[in-house]
Design a protein around this motif. Structure first.
Motif, PDB file in Angstrom:
ATOM      1  N   ALA A 167       0.859  -1.188   0.000  1.00 36.72           N
ATOM      2  CA  ALA A 167       0.000   0.000   0.000  1.00 36.72           C
ATOM      3  C   ALA A 167       0.894   1.236   0.000  1.00 36.72           C
ATOM      4  CB  ALA A 167      -0.904  -0.008   1.227  1.00 36.72           C
ATOM      5  N   GLY A 168       0.826   1.970  -1.096  1.00 37.76           N
ATOM      6  CA  GLY A 168       1.601   3.196  -1.237  1.00 37.76           C
ATOM      7  C   GLY A 168       0.686   4.321  -1.688  1.00 37.76           C
ATOM      8  N   PRO A 169       1.223   5.304  -2.411  1.00 37.77           N
ATOM      9  CA  PRO A 169       0.404   6.435  -2.861  1.00 37.77           C
ATOM     10  C   PRO A 169      -0.870   5.974  -3.575  1.00 37.77           C
ATOM     11  CG  PRO A 169       2.706   6.842  -3.345  1.00 37.77           C
ATOM     12  CD  PRO A 169       2.603   5.415  -2.863  1.00 37.77           C
ATOM     13  N   GLY A 170      -1.969   6.627  -3.250  1.00 41.47           N
ATOM     14  CA  GLY A 170      -3.261   6.273  -3.843  1.00 41.47           C
ATOM     15  C   GLY A 170      -4.015   5.211  -3.066  1.00 41.47           C
ATOM     16  N   THR A 171      -3.427   4.712  -1.989  1.00 40.14           N
ATOM     17  CA  THR A 171      -4.044   3.678  -1.167  1.00 40.14           C
ATOM     18  C   THR A 171      -4.379   4.269   0.195  1.00 40.14           C
ATOM     19  OG1 THR A 171      -2.584   2.067  -2.223  1.00 40.14           O
ATOM     20  CG2 THR A 171      -3.764   1.343  -0.259  1.00 40.14           C
ATOM     21  N   TRP A 172      -5.535   3.887   0.721  1.00 49.16           N
ATOM     22  CA  TRP A 172      -5.966   4.356   2.040  1.00 49.16           C
ATOM     23  C   TRP A 172      -5.986   3.179   2.989  1.00 49.16           C
ATOM     24  CZ3 TRP A 172      -7.263   9.491   3.118  1.00 49.16           C
ATOM     25  CH2 TRP A 172      -7.176  10.349   2.019  1.00 49.16           C
ATOM     26  N   ILE A 173      -5.566   3.435   4.226  1.00 48.02           N
ATOM     27  CA  ILE A 173      -5.464   2.396   5.253  1.00 48.02           C
ATOM     28  C   ILE A 173      -6.393   2.751   6.414  1.00 48.02           C
ATOM     29  CG2 ILE A 173      -3.872   1.292   6.903  1.00 48.02           C
ATOM     30  CD1 ILE A 173      -3.199   0.626   4.044  1.00 48.02           C
ATOM     31  N   VAL A 174      -7.121   1.766   6.905  1.00 39.65           N
ATOM     32  CA  VAL A 174      -7.941   1.939   8.107  1.00 39.65           C
ATOM     33  C   VAL A 174      -6.997   1.865   9.299  1.00 39.65           C
ATOM     34  CG1 VAL A 174      -9.785   0.968   9.524  1.00 39.65           C
ATOM     35  CG2 VAL A 174      -9.973   0.934   7.028  1.00 39.65           C
ATOM     36  N   VAL A 175      -6.950   2.951  10.075  1.00 39.71           N
ATOM     37  CA  VAL A 175      -5.999   3.056  11.184  1.00 39.71           C
ATOM     38  C   VAL A 175      -6.745   3.361  12.481  1.00 39.71           C
ATOM     39  CG1 VAL A 175      -3.976   4.305  12.042  1.00 39.71           C
ATOM     40  CG2 VAL A 175      -4.224   3.876   9.582  1.00 39.71           C
ATOM     41  N   PRO A 176      -6.566   2.516  13.498  1.00 36.02           N
ATOM     42  CA  PRO A 176      -7.196   2.799  14.791  1.00 36.02           C
ATOM     43  C   PRO A 176      -6.412   3.858  15.565  1.00 36.02           C
ATOM     44  CG  PRO A 176      -5.927   0.787  14.952  1.00 36.02           C
ATOM     45  CD  PRO A 176      -5.833   1.255  13.511  1.00 36.02           C
ATOM     46  N   HIS A 177      -7.062   4.457  16.514  1.00 38.67           N
ATOM     47  CA  HIS A 177      -6.394   5.380  17.439  1.00 38.67           C
ATOM     48  C   HIS A 177      -5.261   4.602  18.104  1.00 38.67           C
ATOM     49  CE1 HIS A 177      -5.712   7.745  21.056  1.00 38.67           C
ATOM     50  NE2 HIS A 177      -6.424   8.736  20.515  1.00 38.67           N
ATOM     51  N   PRO A 178      -4.075   5.187  18.251  1.00 37.89           N
ATOM     52  CA  PRO A 178      -2.949   4.432  18.805  1.00 37.89           C
ATOM     53  C   PRO A 178      -3.064   4.090  20.290  1.00 37.89           C
ATOM     54  CG  PRO A 178      -2.300   6.679  18.304  1.00 37.89           C
ATOM     55  CD  PRO A 178      -3.691   6.506  17.786  1.00 37.89           C
ATOM     56  N   GLY A 179      -3.984   4.697  21.004  1.00 37.49           N
ATOM     57  CA  GLY A 179      -4.097   4.405  22.429  1.00 37.49           C
ATOM     58  C   GLY A 179      -5.377   3.707  22.824  1.00 37.49           C
ATOM     59  N   ARG A 180      -6.173   3.295  21.842  1.00 39.84           N
ATOM     60  CA  ARG A 180      -7.469   2.677  22.153  1.00 39.84           C
ATOM     61  C   ARG A 180      -7.734   1.469  21.260  1.00 39.84           C
ATOM     62  NH1 ARG A 180      -9.678   8.222  21.400  1.00 39.84           N
ATOM     63  NH2 ARG A 180      -9.209   9.254  23.351  1.00 39.84           N
ATOM     64  N   ALA A 181      -8.589   0.601  21.730  1.00 41.98           N
ATOM     65  CA  ALA A 181      -8.989  -0.556  20.933  1.00 41.98           C
ATOM     66  C   ALA A 181     -10.047  -0.138  19.917  1.00 41.98           C
ATOM     67  CB  ALA A 181      -9.546  -1.642  21.848  1.00 41.98           C
ATOM     68  N   ALA A 182     -10.025  -0.766  18.768  1.00 42.68           N
ATOM     69  CA  ALA A 182     -11.047  -0.568  17.736  1.00 42.68           C
ATOM     70  C   ALA A 182     -11.639  -1.936  17.406  1.00 42.68           C
ATOM     71  CB  ALA A 182     -10.439   0.078  16.492  1.00 42.68           C
ATOM     72  N   ARG A 183     -12.749  -1.934  16.719  1.00 37.89           N
ATOM     73  CA  ARG A 183     -13.454  -3.188  16.460  1.00 37.89           C
ATOM     74  C   ARG A 183     -12.850  -4.003  15.321  1.00 37.89           C
ATOM     75  NH1 ARG A 183     -19.380  -0.607  16.634  1.00 37.89           N
ATOM     76  NH2 ARG A 183     -19.431  -0.175  18.852  1.00 37.89           N
ATOM     77  N   ARG A 184     -12.417  -3.363  14.278  1.00 36.88           N
ATOM     78  CA  ARG A 184     -12.021  -4.085  13.068  1.00 36.88           C
ATOM     79  C   ARG A 184     -10.522  -4.259  12.878  1.00 36.88           C
ATOM     80  NH1 ARG A 184     -16.373  -6.739  11.273  1.00 36.88           N
ATOM     81  NH2 ARG A 184     -18.185  -5.393  11.290  1.00 36.88           N
ATOM     82  N   VAL A 185      -9.735  -3.372  13.442  1.00 35.91           N
ATOM     83  CA  VAL A 185      -8.281  -3.453  13.346  1.00 35.91           C
ATOM     84  C   VAL A 185      -7.688  -3.122  14.709  1.00 35.91           C
ATOM     85  CG1 VAL A 185      -8.117  -2.889  10.881  1.00 35.91           C
ATOM     86  CG2 VAL A 185      -8.097  -1.063  12.563  1.00 35.91           C
ATOM     87  N   ARG A 186      -6.486  -3.626  14.933  1.00 36.15           N
ATOM     88  CA  ARG A 186      -5.812  -3.308  16.193  1.00 36.15           C
ATOM     89  C   ARG A 186      -4.313  -3.277  15.942  1.00 36.15           C
ATOM     90  NH1 ARG A 186      -3.903  -8.192  18.581  1.00 36.15           N
ATOM     91  NH2 ARG A 186      -4.739  -9.994  17.487  1.00 36.15           N
ATOM     92  N   TRP A 187      -3.630  -2.651  16.871  1.00 35.52           N
ATOM     93  CA  TRP A 187      -2.180  -2.548  16.784  1.00 35.52           C
ATOM     94  C   TRP A 187      -1.539  -3.771  17.435  1.00 35.52           C
ATOM     95  CZ3 TRP A 187      -0.318   0.919  13.639  1.00 35.52           C
ATOM     96  CH2 TRP A 187      -1.014   2.106  13.420  1.00 35.52           C
ATOM     97  N   LEU A 188      -0.627  -4.418  16.730  1.00 31.66           N
ATOM     98  CA  LEU A 188       0.250  -5.410  17.352  1.00 31.66           C
ATOM     99  C   LEU A 188       1.462  -4.679  17.933  1.00 31.66           C
ATOM    100  CD1 LEU A 188       0.192  -8.337  14.763  1.00 31.66           C
ATOM    101  CD2 LEU A 188      -0.984  -8.199  16.962  1.00 31.66           C
TER     102      LEU A 188
END
Length: 152
Positions: A97-118
């Protein structure tokens, strides 16, 4: 200075409208924002087994790799790498994923439903070196996979 507040600033700086990004994280019930790849970072997306094994290898050789996302179900693992990496990456089964691509990003300090930080960003701007990532992927691919539910 590092931490969730600095990480929010660093991630939001990649957005076309950083304030709207911060607003989405604060008020959106999903707790995510869409951010463009290719500005501050690219993302290399590995399939689950390879992605998790690669992260295991990286964490053995690095104090801290760059940010790493995982989608719900742990089916895809995304490693944040320097901008421009996606344009030159070749690898079967690896999405870049580079230019022209969008990424779903969760808040770095909170849990989200669909993605999470490892590995959550710390705000320092640290990204995973693509050469080290490739070497870790080769080592991870050479490892035998464990059956589901196998411990240790």
């Amino acid at each position: 200075m590092t931490g969730p507040k600095t990480a929010v600033h660093w991630l939001a700086s990649a957005a076309p409208d950083p304030e709207a990004c911060r607003w989405a994280w604060e008020r959106d019930p999903l707790g995510v924002a869409l951010l463009p790849a290719g500005r501050a970072w690219d993302v290399l997306i590995l399939p689950d087994g390879l992605g998790h094994r690669t992260l295991d290898v990286l964490t053995r050789v690095l104090d801290r790799p760059g940010p790493v996302l995982v989608d719900f179900g742990d089916r895809r693992v995304g490693f944040f790498v320097p901008p421009g990496t996606a344009a030159h990456w070749l690898g079967t089964g690896i999405r870049a994923a580079g230019p022209g691509t969008w990424i779903v990003v969760p808040h770095p300090g909170r849990a989200a439903r669909r993605v999470r930080w490892l590995v959550a960003p710390d705000g320092s701007g640290t990204l995973t070196d693509p050469v080290l990532l490739e070497l870790a992927m080769h080592e991870a691919a050479a490892r035998p996979t464990r059956p589901a539910g196998a411990g240790g």
